[in-house]
Design a protein around this motif. Structure first.
Motif, PDB file in Angstrom:
ATOM      1  N   GLN A 170      -1.140   7.788  -7.294  1.00 50.60           N
ATOM      2  CA  GLN A 170      -1.679   6.512  -6.822  1.00 50.60           C
ATOM      3  C   GLN A 170      -0.993   6.082  -5.551  1.00 50.60           C
ATOM      4  OE1 GLN A 170      -2.406   3.155  -8.984  1.00 50.60           O
ATOM      5  NE2 GLN A 170      -3.647   4.148 -10.567  1.00 50.60           N
ATOM      6  N   ASN A 171      -1.779   5.506  -4.675  1.00 52.88           N
ATOM      7  CA  ASN A 171      -1.193   5.031  -3.416  1.00 52.88           C
ATOM      8  C   ASN A 171      -1.218   3.523  -3.371  1.00 52.88           C
ATOM      9  OD1 ASN A 171      -0.727   7.550  -2.324  1.00 52.88           O
ATOM     10  ND2 ASN A 171      -2.847   7.702  -1.632  1.00 52.88           N
ATOM     11  N   LEU A 172      -0.238   2.991  -2.736  1.00 55.01           N
ATOM     12  CA  LEU A 172      -0.257   1.558  -2.482  1.00 55.01           C
ATOM     13  C   LEU A 172      -0.806   1.339  -1.095  1.00 55.01           C
ATOM     14  CD1 LEU A 172       3.153   0.443  -3.872  1.00 55.01           C
ATOM     15  CD2 LEU A 172       0.944  -0.458  -4.557  1.00 55.01           C
ATOM     16  N   THR A 288       6.971 -10.090  -5.878  1.00 53.19           N
ATOM     17  CA  THR A 288       8.119  -9.336  -6.411  1.00 53.19           C
ATOM     18  C   THR A 288       7.659  -8.055  -7.084  1.00 53.19           C
ATOM     19  OG1 THR A 288       7.981 -10.930  -8.173  1.00 53.19           O
ATOM     20  CG2 THR A 288       9.866 -11.104  -6.661  1.00 53.19           C
ATOM     21  N   ASP A 289       6.564  -8.139  -7.823  1.00 51.49           N
ATOM     22  CA  ASP A 289       6.017  -6.943  -8.465  1.00 51.49           C
ATOM     23  C   ASP A 289       5.673  -5.888  -7.423  1.00 51.49           C
ATOM     24  OD1 ASP A 289       6.322  -8.005 -10.829  1.00 51.49           O
ATOM     25  OD2 ASP A 289       4.175  -8.350 -11.273  1.00 51.49           O
ATOM     26  N   THR A 290       4.931  -6.360  -6.424  1.00 52.16           N
ATOM     27  CA  THR A 290       4.498  -5.443  -5.372  1.00 52.16           C
ATOM     28  C   THR A 290       5.710  -4.835  -4.681  1.00 52.16           C
ATOM     29  OG1 THR A 290       2.990  -7.252  -5.010  1.00 52.16           O
ATOM     30  CG2 THR A 290       2.687  -5.274  -3.650  1.00 52.16           C
ATOM     31  N   MET A 291       6.677  -5.711  -4.427  1.00 51.31           N
ATOM     32  CA  MET A 291       7.905  -5.236  -3.785  1.00 51.31           C
ATOM     33  C   MET A 291       8.494  -4.088  -4.574  1.00 51.31           C
ATOM     34  SD  MET A 291       9.406  -6.693  -1.109  1.00 51.31           S
ATOM     35  CE  MET A 291      10.918  -7.628  -1.007  1.00 51.31           C
ATOM     36  N   GLN A 292       8.534  -4.301  -5.876  1.00 49.93           N
ATOM     37  CA  GLN A 292       9.125  -3.286  -6.732  1.00 49.93           C
ATOM     38  C   GLN A 292       8.335  -1.987  -6.652  1.00 49.93           C
ATOM     39  OE1 GLN A 292      10.156  -4.957 -10.415  1.00 49.93           O
ATOM     40  NE2 GLN A 292      11.444  -3.238 -10.995  1.00 49.93           N
ATOM     41  N   LEU A 293       6.991  -2.153  -6.635  1.00 47.73           N
ATOM     42  CA  LEU A 293       6.139  -0.976  -6.516  1.00 47.73           C
ATOM     43  C   LEU A 293       6.437  -0.229  -5.227  1.00 47.73           C
ATOM     44  CD1 LEU A 293       2.631  -2.056  -7.817  1.00 47.73           C
ATOM     45  CD2 LEU A 293       4.109  -0.228  -8.689  1.00 47.73           C
ATOM     46  N   TYR A 294       6.564  -1.004  -4.156  1.00 45.87           N
ATOM     47  CA  TYR A 294       6.852  -0.369  -2.862  1.00 45.87           C
ATOM     48  C   TYR A 294       8.189   0.348  -2.896  1.00 45.87           C
ATOM     49  CZ  TYR A 294       2.914  -2.033  -0.199  1.00 45.87           C
ATOM     50  OH  TYR A 294       1.662  -2.215   0.292  1.00 45.87           O
ATOM     51  N   ALA A 295       9.150  -0.335  -3.497  1.00 46.46           N
ATOM     52  CA  ALA A 295      10.475   0.265  -3.592  1.00 46.46           C
ATOM     53  C   ALA A 295      10.378   1.585  -4.348  1.00 46.46           C
ATOM     54  CB  ALA A 295      11.436  -0.687  -4.283  1.00 46.46           C
ATOM     55  N   GLU A 296       9.600   1.550  -5.438  1.00 43.10           N
ATOM     56  CA  GLU A 296       9.444   2.774  -6.221  1.00 43.10           C
ATOM     57  C   GLU A 296       8.799   3.867  -5.396  1.00 43.10           C
ATOM     58  OE1 GLU A 296       7.338   2.020  -9.839  1.00 43.10           O
ATOM     59  OE2 GLU A 296       8.936   0.687 -10.557  1.00 43.10           O
ATOM     60  N   GLU A 297       7.753   3.443  -4.659  1.00 45.33           N
ATOM     61  CA  GLU A 297       7.039   4.424  -3.843  1.00 45.33           C
ATOM     62  C   GLU A 297       7.952   5.011  -2.773  1.00 45.33           C
ATOM     63  OE1 GLU A 297       4.097   5.946  -3.719  1.00 45.33           O
ATOM     64  OE2 GLU A 297       3.703   5.170  -5.730  1.00 45.33           O
ATOM     65  N   LEU A 298       8.727   4.139  -2.144  1.00 49.24           N
ATOM     66  CA  LEU A 298       9.654   4.608  -1.113  1.00 49.24           C
ATOM     67  C   LEU A 298      10.648   5.579  -1.716  1.00 49.24           C
ATOM     68  CD1 LEU A 298      10.461   1.465   1.045  1.00 49.24           C
ATOM     69  CD2 LEU A 298       9.192   3.493   1.711  1.00 49.24           C
ATOM     70  N   TYR A 299      11.031   5.248  -2.937  1.00 47.15           N
ATOM     71  CA  TYR A 299      11.974   6.106  -3.638  1.00 47.15           C
ATOM     72  C   TYR A 299      11.339   7.467  -3.911  1.00 47.15           C
ATOM     73  CZ  TYR A 299      15.464   7.533  -7.026  1.00 47.15           C
ATOM     74  OH  TYR A 299      16.444   8.213  -7.676  1.00 47.15           O
ATOM     75  N   LYS A 300      10.004   7.416  -4.144  1.00 44.00           N
ATOM     76  CA  LYS A 300       9.299   8.651  -4.494  1.00 44.00           C
ATOM     77  C   LYS A 300       9.063   9.559  -3.293  1.00 44.00           C
ATOM     78  CE  LYS A 300       6.209   7.034  -7.813  1.00 44.00           C
ATOM     79  NZ  LYS A 300       4.771   6.938  -8.068  1.00 44.00           N
ATOM     80  N   ILE A 301       9.159   9.007  -2.090  1.00 41.26           N
ATOM     81  CA  ILE A 301       8.990   9.857  -0.906  1.00 41.26           C
ATOM     82  C   ILE A 301      10.013  10.979  -0.968  1.00 41.26           C
ATOM     83  CG2 ILE A 301       9.353   9.923   1.609  1.00 41.26           C
ATOM     84  CD1 ILE A 301       8.103   7.197   1.772  1.00 41.26           C
ATOM     85  N   PRO A 302       9.556  12.212  -0.748  1.00 37.38           N
ATOM     86  CA  PRO A 302      10.487  13.343  -0.916  1.00 37.38           C
ATOM     87  C   PRO A 302      11.551  13.376   0.179  1.00 37.38           C
ATOM     88  CG  PRO A 302       8.360  14.093  -0.107  1.00 37.38           C
ATOM     89  CD  PRO A 302       8.222  12.642  -0.358  1.00 37.38           C
ATOM     90  N   TRP A 303      12.562  12.541   0.002  1.00 35.11           N
ATOM     91  CA  TRP A 303      13.579  12.391   1.038  1.00 35.11           C
ATOM     92  C   TRP A 303      14.311  13.685   1.331  1.00 35.11           C
ATOM     93  CZ3 TRP A 303      13.405   8.585   4.216  1.00 35.11           C
ATOM     94  CH2 TRP A 303      12.854   7.367   3.805  1.00 35.11           C
ATOM     95  N   LEU A 304      14.646  14.388   0.246  1.00 31.24           N
ATOM     96  CA  LEU A 304      15.436  15.608   0.428  1.00 31.24           C
ATOM     97  C   LEU A 304      14.657  16.596   1.289  1.00 31.24           C
ATOM     98  CD1 LEU A 304      18.168  16.761  -0.479  1.00 31.24           C
ATOM     99  CD2 LEU A 304      16.888  18.082  -2.185  1.00 31.24           C
TER     100      LEU A 304
END
Lengths: 445, 333
Positions: A170-172, A288-304
């Motif tokens: 899912q995309n935000l 705040t909910d959306t923020m959290q979702l975004y944070a999660e999504e950002l976290y999910k970006i394959p940083w490594l």
């Protein structure tokens, strides 16, 4: 210590001890943070200015619409002529005068309304006024069509479509932009690094030529070793500088945020995110909910993955460009002669950045984005802009990534070989202003 | 200046070290050719540079000296031909055994003297400790010990040249190449450096010395090679070359009554040039070219008629040989 190590060490120390380098290293973060503080401060001043608009409303409509807000105040004139209203607006120093003429028909009233100002009005104010008229007109139309105010309120809600890839991810909304911006900043970082430190490499080569030490050095080491040592030493100095910049700028920013209460996050987000997203994130309680979702999504970006490819593209791209810079430095006698050669190098870099911002953001996997992410002189920047979307399904196809890196490696070998040849001949040529034709001849020496 | 008439020489046939060449040469170049595009910088140049001697590499500007020196230093590579160092085909590891002071030389301006000398010495393969020890020795020897922490940009040109000289010889190379080593030095310091070069030779080093200053060639070189238009036109032992170039010209000073008549009579028998009679009444100085090395006939003839003060064989200077050879070669072409 082997010779390459010695050269790298000398180049690094020569760079790091250089006075202007030291000054730049420590001054830049201060300047940068200072700039942010200044912009924040100016924005605050700008926001806090209240504009007063006089309203001469001769109609029966809009009686309650012009409500004073944070940045705009409305003063109603009653029972005076338009000339009188104009005079008193001017004498009171109000921002402008909105004249709404008398008429029974709302359309006519709106059509004949005028907004007078001393100078050309700010678009924000005009937009605001237009919105008010538009809303009124729309309501009126709906009433004419038999829709009640309640019914209208019921249908007035925003709709956002949910998006997902076929893989089920899912995309935000706005996330693609965020991803593109992350990729874009990586690409931008590479470009800046190439331009700044490539220039350093070039100047360092020119310095060796003009100080005539070059022949002494290359009677001890191979020209290629010297060139490589120079590039590596300079980039290590560059990485040191960047590191100091990032650390000290973040520290300074923290200090500034805590001691002055300036909120720079609003600034940078406002600049980077689509405005409605920002509004959603900051204004509504549900944010705040959306923020959290975004944070999660950002976290999910394959940083490594992203960072590893950043390192790969950074190294290859930087080595390609800096060896070209080294060759240019070797070909000329002084910096003024470099212009004709510098432009063709800057061109692909600029192209990559602009194509990236205009084309890759809107369509990360379109033909232009693919083309530029395969072309070796632009791929380090453009591919990094595409990569945050992931690899494989829904992201960059693996074949493209592999082709891009393979082409880049081949180009890297080819360019470094060519540059080393020009470098080897050029460093011993004094007093000649080389042309492209001359350089081509050198390749055969 | 007098004119020498030069007998035709077969150029390039001085194989002085033809026997056991390998044993006594530090460097042998065989038919070395180098082209830059259309331009030929070296055309089949062969040289043999003997060990433990000072070898003058001479030639007008653009003759190909620098190219040859760069090939020896493996800065460029020959298109054809080979170079042997101490009996082995020239290889990268030989670089540590060569010390090169280029004509176009300089130092990093913003680096400190000591630091820079250490860096350059380490690039030649010396360890830091060893390099420091030797630098201290040389700095004291040339009385520049207090420069260690100075920046190069504070030094005068001559001072910087001293540092460069030290760096060139520091790693005790078997072969030293000096390209115009005295440029930038005042006469006193030039002498110091000249003495050091002779010391190095006495300590066993072989030296290639490239210069346009013929008086230093005369003073220092035992062997020379002359390059012109990418070709070697002359080489060999300087004394041998001089012998080849001398042509039985003698400078004679004598006293005789009736000088004009005497000279006229003498001119019938011998080739007399540049008679000078402006001194005392009966004094004449003149140059005479004898038909052979045997001067007895001339001396017998003269001593019967005049009182001979001096009789000196004139030997051409390196300068004369240089100019003469290059000009002859140029007109031949």
């Amino acid at each position: 210590m082997n010779k390459l190590g010695l050269i790298i060490k000398r180049e690094y120390l020569a760079k790091v001890r250089n006075k202007s380098f030291v000054i730049m290293t420590f001054l830049s973060p201060i300047l940068m943070v200072g700039m942010i503080v200044l912009i924040a401060y100016l924005t605050k001043i700008n926001d806090s200015e209240i504009r007063i608009i006089a309203v001469l409303n001769q109609s029966d409509y809009f009686s309650t619409d012009f409500a004073t807000t944070e940045s705009t105040a409305y003063i109603n004139f009653k029972g005076i002529s338009i000339e009188e209203a104009r005079d008193s607006t001017l004498s009171s120093g109000f921002y402008g005068l909105l004249h709404i003429p008398d008429n029974s028909e709302l359309e006519r009233v709106a059509g004949n309304a005028f907004f007078y100002t001393k100078e050309a009005p700010s678009t924000a104010i005009v937009d605001k006024l237009e919105d008010i008229f538009q809303e009124r007109l729309r309501q009126r139309k709906l009433i004419d069509l038999g829709v009640t105010a309640e019914e209208y309120a019921a249908i007035d809600n925003k709709f956002e479509i949910k998006t997902a890839t076929f893989a089920g991810e899912q995309n935000l909304k706005g996330l693609n932009e965020i991803k593109a911006i992350i990729g874009g900043s990586f690409g931008y970082l590479i470009m800046m690094f190439i331009i700044i430190y490539g220039g350093f490499v070039m100047r360092s080569v020119i310095e060796e030529k003009t100080s005539r030490i070059i022949e002494v050095i290359i009677s001890s080491v191979k020209p290629f070793q010297l060139m490589l040592g120079k590039i590596i030493g300079t980039s290590l100095a560059g990485i040191t500088q960047f590191g100091i910049w990032i650390i000290s700028a973040s520290l300074l920013l923290l200090v500034v945020v805590y001691s002055f209460g300036v909120d720079p996050s609003g600034l940078s987000e406002a600049a980077t995110l689509p405005s409605d997203t920002v509004a959603q994130m900051t204004a509504t309680p549900a944010a705040t909910d959306t923020m959290q979702l975004y944070a999660e999504e950002l976290y999910k970006i394959p940083w490594l993955m992203l960072i590893s490819f950043f390192v790969v593209y950074f190294l290859l791209g930087y080595l390609i460009y800096s060896s070209i810079y080294a060759a240019i430095g070797a070909a000329v006698d002084n910096e003024t002669d470099t212009q004709q050669f510098i432009f063709p190098i800057i061109l692909p870099l600029m192209l990559a950045i602009y194509v990236g911002f205009f084309s890759v953001f809107s369509n990360p996997h379109g033909p232009i984005a693919v083309g530029f992410s395969l072309f070796p002189l632009t791929s380090p920047i453009v591919m990094l802009m595409r990569l945050p979307g992931g690899i494989g399904e829904g992201g960059v196809p693996i074949w493209q990534l592999l082709t891009s890196i393979a082409v880049l490696i081949i180009t890297f070998i080819g360019i470094v070989w060519l540059a080393a040849k020009i470098y080897r001949v050029g460093i011993l040529m004094y007093g000649k202003k080389p042309t492209y034709r001359e350089l081509f001849k050198w390749l055969k020496y | 200046m007098y004119k020498i008439q030069i007998p035709k020489i077969l150029w390039g046939h001085f194989y002085i070290f033809a026997e056991n060449a390998c044993m006594n040469t530090i460097l042998v170049a065989k038919e070395v050719t180098k082209k830059f595009g259309e331009h030929t910088a070296l055309n089949k140049v062969s040289l043999e540079i003997p060990k433990n001697s000072i070898y003058g590499l001479l030639g007008p500007n653009g003759a190909g000296k620098t190219t040859l020196i760069r090939i020896i230093n493996q800065i460029t590579y020959p298109d054809n031909g080979q170079v042997f160092f101490d009996g082995e085909l020239l290889q990268p590891h030989h670089i540590a055994m060569i010390g090169y002071l280029p004509e176009e030389r300089g130092l990093y301006k913003s680096m400190k003297v000591g630091e820079q000398a250490l860096y350059l010495a380490q690039l030649k393969g010396l360890s830091k400790v060893e390099a420091k020890k030797r630098l201290k020795y040389w700095f004291e020897k040339l009385e520049i010990g207090d420069w260690w922490n100075k920046k190069v940009q504070e030094l005068s040109k001559g001072m910087a040249q001293k540092i460069q000289f030290i760096v060139t010889v520091l790693h005790q190379p078997k072969l030293l190449i000096f390209d115009e080593p005295f440029s930038g030095f005042d006469p006193i310091n030039a002498n110091i450096i000249k003495d050091e070069i002779i010391n190095l030779k006495n300590d066993g080093a072989s030296i290639i010395f490239s210069t346009h200053r013929m008086e230093s060639v005369e003073e220092l070189c035992e062997h020379i090679a002359l390059l012109h238009n990418a070709e070697k036109i002359l080489d060999g032992k300087l004394s041998d070359i001089k012998n080849q170039y001398k042509n039985n010209i003698y400078k004679v000073g004598l006293e005789v009554e009736g000088r004009e008549r005497f000279i006229a009579e003498l001119s019938d028998k011998f080739l007399v040039t540049e008679a000078v009679m402006d001194r005392m009444d009966q004094q004449i100085d003149f140059l005479v070219q004898l038909p052979s090395e045997d001067s007895r006939e001339f001396l017998t003839y003269v001593s019967e008629k005049a009182k001979v003060h001096s009789f000196i064989e004139t030997i051409p200077s390196a300068n004369d040989i240089f100019i003469q050879t290059v000009q002859t070669k140029s007109t031949d072409e």
